[in-house]
Scaffold this motif. Structure first.
Motif, mmCIF file in Angstrom:
data_model
loop_
_atom_site.group_PDB
_atom_site.id
_atom_site.type_symbol
_atom_site.label_atom_id
_atom_site.label_comp_id
_atom_site.label_asym_id
_atom_site.label_seq_id
_atom_site.Cartn_x
_atom_site.Cartn_y
_atom_site.Cartn_z
ATOM 1 N N ARG A 340 0.831 -1.211 0.000
ATOM 2 C CA ARG A 340 0.000 0.000 0.000
ATOM 3 C C ARG A 340 0.860 1.253 0.000
ATOM 4 O O ARG A 340 0.567 2.235 -0.693
ATOM 5 C CB ARG A 340 -0.916 0.002 1.225
ATOM 6 C CG ARG A 340 -2.069 -0.987 1.182
ATOM 7 C CD ARG A 340 -2.772 -1.007 2.512
ATOM 8 N NE ARG A 340 -3.907 -1.931 2.556
ATOM 9 C CZ ARG A 340 -4.313 -2.568 3.658
ATOM 10 N NH1 ARG A 340 -3.648 -2.381 4.803
ATOM 11 N NH2 ARG A 340 -5.340 -3.379 3.625
ATOM 12 N N THR A 374 0.039 -6.100 -5.467
ATOM 13 C CA THR A 374 -0.797 -5.666 -4.349
ATOM 14 C C THR A 374 -2.199 -6.248 -4.473
ATOM 15 O O THR A 374 -2.754 -6.787 -3.496
ATOM 16 C CB THR A 374 -0.865 -4.135 -4.299
ATOM 17 O OG1 THR A 374 0.452 -3.592 -4.312
ATOM 18 C CG2 THR A 374 -1.575 -3.676 -3.031
ATOM 19 N N LEU A 378 -3.971 -9.115 -1.898
ATOM 20 C CA LEU A 378 -5.262 -8.911 -1.243
ATOM 21 C C LEU A 378 -6.287 -9.950 -1.693
ATOM 22 O O LEU A 378 -7.062 -10.474 -0.880
ATOM 23 C CB LEU A 378 -5.770 -7.497 -1.539
ATOM 24 C CG LEU A 378 -5.047 -6.381 -0.774
ATOM 25 C CD1 LEU A 378 -5.251 -5.046 -1.469
ATOM 26 C CD2 LEU A 378 -5.543 -6.323 0.669
ATOM 27 N N ASN A 398 -13.881 -7.387 2.304
ATOM 28 C CA ASN A 398 -13.112 -6.142 2.379
ATOM 29 C C ASN A 398 -11.821 -6.238 1.562
ATOM 30 O O ASN A 398 -11.460 -5.318 0.828
ATOM 31 C CB ASN A 398 -12.781 -5.811 3.834
ATOM 32 C CG ASN A 398 -14.017 -5.458 4.646
ATOM 33 O OD1 ASN A 398 -15.045 -5.061 4.081
ATOM 34 N ND2 ASN A 398 -13.939 -5.607 5.955
ATOM 35 N N ASP A 399 -11.123 -7.373 1.702
ATOM 36 C CA ASP A 399 -9.889 -7.556 0.936
ATOM 37 C C ASP A 399 -10.175 -7.635 -0.561
ATOM 38 O O ASP A 399 -9.449 -7.047 -1.376
ATOM 39 C CB ASP A 399 -9.172 -8.832 1.388
ATOM 40 C CG ASP A 399 -8.349 -8.625 2.645
ATOM 41 O OD1 ASP A 399 -8.060 -7.467 2.988
ATOM 42 O OD2 ASP A 399 -7.994 -9.627 3.288
ATOM 43 N N SER A 401 -12.644 -6.321 -2.117
ATOM 44 C CA SER A 401 -13.057 -4.990 -2.572
ATOM 45 C C SER A 401 -11.851 -4.079 -2.764
ATOM 46 O O SER A 401 -11.777 -3.322 -3.738
ATOM 47 C CB SER A 401 -14.027 -4.369 -1.557
ATOM 48 O OG SER A 401 -15.197 -5.152 -1.438
ATOM 49 N N GLU A 402 -10.892 -4.155 -1.831
ATOM 50 C CA GLU A 402 -9.692 -3.329 -1.971
ATOM 51 C C GLU A 402 -8.872 -3.762 -3.189
ATOM 52 O O GLU A 402 -8.354 -2.922 -3.931
ATOM 53 C CB GLU A 402 -8.839 -3.412 -0.702
ATOM 54 C CG GLU A 402 -7.638 -2.480 -0.734
ATOM 55 C CD GLU A 402 -6.805 -2.520 0.529
ATOM 56 O OE1 GLU A 402 -5.732 -1.885 0.557
ATOM 57 O OE2 GLU A 402 -7.208 -3.196 1.502
ATOM 58 N N LYS A 405 -10.516 -2.421 -6.293
ATOM 59 C CA LYS A 405 -10.296 -0.983 -6.480
ATOM 60 C C LYS A 405 -8.893 -0.712 -7.012
ATOM 61 O O LYS A 405 -8.685 0.190 -7.834
ATOM 62 C CB LYS A 405 -10.509 -0.234 -5.164
ATOM 63 C CG LYS A 405 -10.458 1.272 -5.332
ATOM 64 C CD LYS A 405 -10.853 2.008 -4.066
ATOM 65 C CE LYS A 405 -10.853 3.521 -4.308
ATOM 66 N NZ LYS A 405 -11.240 4.279 -3.093
ATOM 67 N N ILE A 406 -7.914 -1.500 -6.577
ATOM 68 C CA ILE A 406 -6.543 -1.320 -7.067
ATOM 69 C C ILE A 406 -6.458 -1.675 -8.549
ATOM 70 O O ILE A 406 -5.780 -0.999 -9.328
ATOM 71 C CB ILE A 406 -5.567 -2.162 -6.230
ATOM 72 C CG1 ILE A 406 -5.438 -1.561 -4.835
ATOM 73 C CG2 ILE A 406 -4.192 -2.243 -6.902
ATOM 74 C CD1 ILE A 406 -4.702 -2.439 -3.849
ATOM 75 N N THR A 504 -15.501 2.079 -6.075
ATOM 76 C CA THR A 504 -15.369 0.904 -5.222
ATOM 77 C C THR A 504 -16.320 -0.177 -5.720
ATOM 78 O O THR A 504 -17.197 0.075 -6.556
ATOM 79 C CB THR A 504 -15.707 1.252 -3.773
ATOM 80 O OG1 THR A 504 -17.102 1.629 -3.699
ATOM 81 C CG2 THR A 504 -14.847 2.413 -3.266
#
Length: 666
Positions: A340, A374, A378, A398-399, A401-402, A405-406, A504
């Protein structure tokens, strides 16, 4: 909802982005109407001025304009039989194509530049071209040719004593300038003394520049062979090369050169890479952290991200080798924190600092690696946390979703880079004086770079000492960041375009999808790829085979679709040689329909079947990656076998397929 069926992903991407830019521009409200952006002047002048204009345009990110101008410069130099001018222009064209990832084209220009520099007896720049040729072969995975290019460099280890003596003499330059000034008012004898003093100054500047360039060649050579040996798992030899480069950069004489700071970090990061390939992950983490700390100490923020990325991948690999599950989970968390941080550094740099281009060509890592690794970390943790269930909730969601987004962030950045390369005007509404200051700053930085590297064709540009030029360059880079901040403050629209905010997963579910549409987003990587299947009511995540496996299957299907004579290479994707067949050619023993069905079903089973239950009969919005961008999903076959093309179970018979370059642009 209305979707555009893709003729090609690239055209769709540009049309969507241009539409959004127009919408933003129409909606913007200006408190005081600023002057319109300064237009780029039309290329004009002789070869030298055209070359300077082309380099400046490339520095500003206007690759399409630079290409036109540089080709005009090349024609002018060719007409004048100016070998050095032709060499310098081929070098600039090589840099242009290198930035675009067209390594084969860049290679041809560097090779021609090398030949022309050699004919002009410019040994220094001929050496630089060998290093660039070596790098182009390296980027294409041709390590033998890369090593051959580096081996042709004429390299001498810098002599510390010689440099020290030169610098001591250079300390007297200021006094000599005073002597020149005084002598010019002393008649004939005074004028003679002025000429003599001026020659002394010129000689010392040339000696200092020669020592500086000797250091450059030596460092590039050692770092180039170090990365080659690392890639070939020749760890001991790689360590020697990186240590040699570090020793030169740490030398109290050479260490004063601004470029030394950059190579200190590169060498330390290279040593971290050596430890990583040897499986010494704790040592690698220490070395990468040392590199990052050194970059901060030397005030080179653009050099930090490769080391941060190195820490992330080392900790992730360490987690995989850890038998204690608690320690493994902690290592994974620390790895993701480092990843990150690397992404944050990259985004900050790409939004402003021009040093980013330099760091991109210094390190083994590319920014795409950071985004991919990254997101993969995740996604992998989401699958581990989810306990094998494809439908995610809680921390696993949550992971996922992150990670999503990346992936979107990476695609948004790629689209923005495309707009910059084709010269799209992102500065509408920005005050003209700020644009002029930014362009003047970049132009001066380019001029200094040309002098330091020996690429300048202006003899008057050689008068300043290396130290003075590097101090000026550091000041210009600080000023550039300040100008960028002023532009963003003056034009929020510019800031929103240069720092895109992707949607997101939750926003995609709410704003993009309806109850009859499912989103399939692909991220191909090494060693694994991932597929997000998203509907309004849920998110599922699947692990797929590596990019190479998916690319091979996509290529096999593409081979069945397109006759050999009509087949073109897929840019940026290395694939095996294709068999000479395709629709309309003579059938094989099993029949052409059966061969096609076999290839199309194999790809279907890999990239679509895992999510088939989630998708059902919904419309499918595909956000592809890699070679999947070149495949019509409508033509995937849901079952093997069959002798009649018209009777095959194509995916289009059950699902409407639409495409987008990213979920956010929809």
């Amino acid at each position: 909802m209305n979707f555009v069926v893709k003729p090609t992903v690239g055209l769709l991407a540009l049309s969507l982005i241009f539409t959004s830019i127009g919408a933003v521009g129409n909606a913007s409200v200006r408190a005081a109407e600023p002057a319109r952006p300064v237009a780029e002047p039309a290329p004009q002048g002789d070869g030298a001025s055209l070359l300077s204009q082309g380099r400046a345009q490339l520095k500003r990110g206007n690759a399409d304009k630079a290409l036109v101008t540089l080709n005009q410069a090349l024609a002018a130099f060719t007409g004048a039989s100016d070998a050095k001018g032709q060499a310098a222009t081929h070098d600039a064209l090589g840099d242009l194509y290198n930035r675009q990832g067209q390594y084969a084209v860049a290679l041809s220009h560097y090779q021609e530049a090398n030949r022309q520099y050699a004919s002009a007896t410019d040994t220094y720049n001929a050496n630089l071209m060998f290093s660039k040729i070596g790098d182009m072969y390296y980027q294409q995975g041709n390590f033998n040719e890369s090593r051959s290019a580096y081996s042709q460099m004429s390299v001498t280890k810098p002599e510390t004593n010689a440099v020290k003596q030169t610098q001591e003499k250079a300390g007297k330059v200021g006094g000599m300038f005073g002597k020149i000034k005084g002598a010019t008012s002393g008649g004939v004898s005074g004028a003679t003394g002025a000429v003599s003093a001026a020659n002394d100054v010129k000689n010392m500047v040339e000696q200092e520049r020669a020592a500086y360039r000797q250091f450059i060649i030596y460092s590039i050579y050692e770092l180039g062979l170090g990365k080659l040996d690392t890639a070939n798992n020749q760890a001991d030899s790689a360590k020697t090369h990186f240590t040699n480069a570090l020793s030169a950069a740490d030398n109290p004489i050479y260490g004063k050169f601004g470029q030394a700071a950059r190579w200190r970090v590169a060498a330390r990061t290279g040593l971290g890479d050596v430890a990583f390939v040897q499986g010494r992950y704790p040592d690698a983490v220490k070395l990468y952290n040392t590199a990052a700390d050194g970059a901060r100490k030397d005030k080179k923020p653009d050099m930090v991200w490769p080391a941060q990325r190195g820490v992330g991948r080392s900790l992730w690999a360490q987690a995989g080798a850890e038998s204690d599950q608690g320690k493994a989970a902690k290592a994974r968390e620390d790895a993701i924190v480092s990843y990150r941080a690397a992404l944050q550094t990259i985004e900050t740099l790409r939004a402003g600092s021009i040093g980013f281009d330099e760091s991109r060509t210094t390190f083994l890592a590319t920014t795409a690696d950071v985004y991919n690794e990254t997101a993969s970390a995740l996604a992998e943790r989401a699958i581990l946390t989810g306990g094998g269930s494809a439908t995610l909730a809680g921390p696993a969601l949550n992971d996922a979703s992150e990670a999503f987004k990346i992936v979107e962030q990476s695609r948004a950045r790629s689209l923005l880079d495309m707009l910059g390369e084709i010269g799209s005007d992102l500065t509408e509404g920005v005050p003209a004086d700020l644009i002029q200051k930014k362009q003047a700053n970049l132009d001066r930085q380019q001029q200094i770079a040309e002098v330091l590297t020996g690429a300048s064709l202006n003899p008057d540009a050689q008068k300043k000492s290396t130290g003075d030029l590097e101090k000026e360059l550091d000041g210009l880079q600080i000023e550039f960041d300040q100008i960028e901040n002023q532009i963003r403050t003056a034009s929020p629209r510019y800031g929103s375009l240069t720092k895109p905010q992707p949607l997101t997963l939750a926003e995609v579910q709410q704003q993009v999808l309806d109850d009859k549409t499912a989103l399939l987003t692909y991220s191909l990587g090494k060693p694994n790829s991932y597929l997000w299947a998203v509907t309004q009511s849920g998110v599922s995540l699947y692990k797929l085979p590596s990019r190479s496996v998916v690319d091979d299957q996509a290529f096999a299907m593409r081979t069945q679709l397109i006759p050999a004579k009509l087949r073109t290479p897929i840019a940026g994707i290395n694939l095996p040689a294709a068999p000479t067949r395709g629709l309309g050619l003579a059938p094989q023993a099993a029949g052409p329909a059966a061969e096609y069905a076999k290839a199309a079903n194999a790809l279907y089973s890999t990239v679509y079947a895992p999510a088939a239950t989630v998708v059902g009969d919904k419309r499918v919005l595909v956000v592809a990656d890699g070679a999947l961008n070149y495949i019509p999903f409508e033509a995937l076959v849901t079952a093997p076998g069959g002798a009649d093309y018209s009777a095959l179970p194509y995916l289009i018979k059950t699902n409407e397929i639409v495409y987008a370059p990213s979920a956010s642009v929809v």
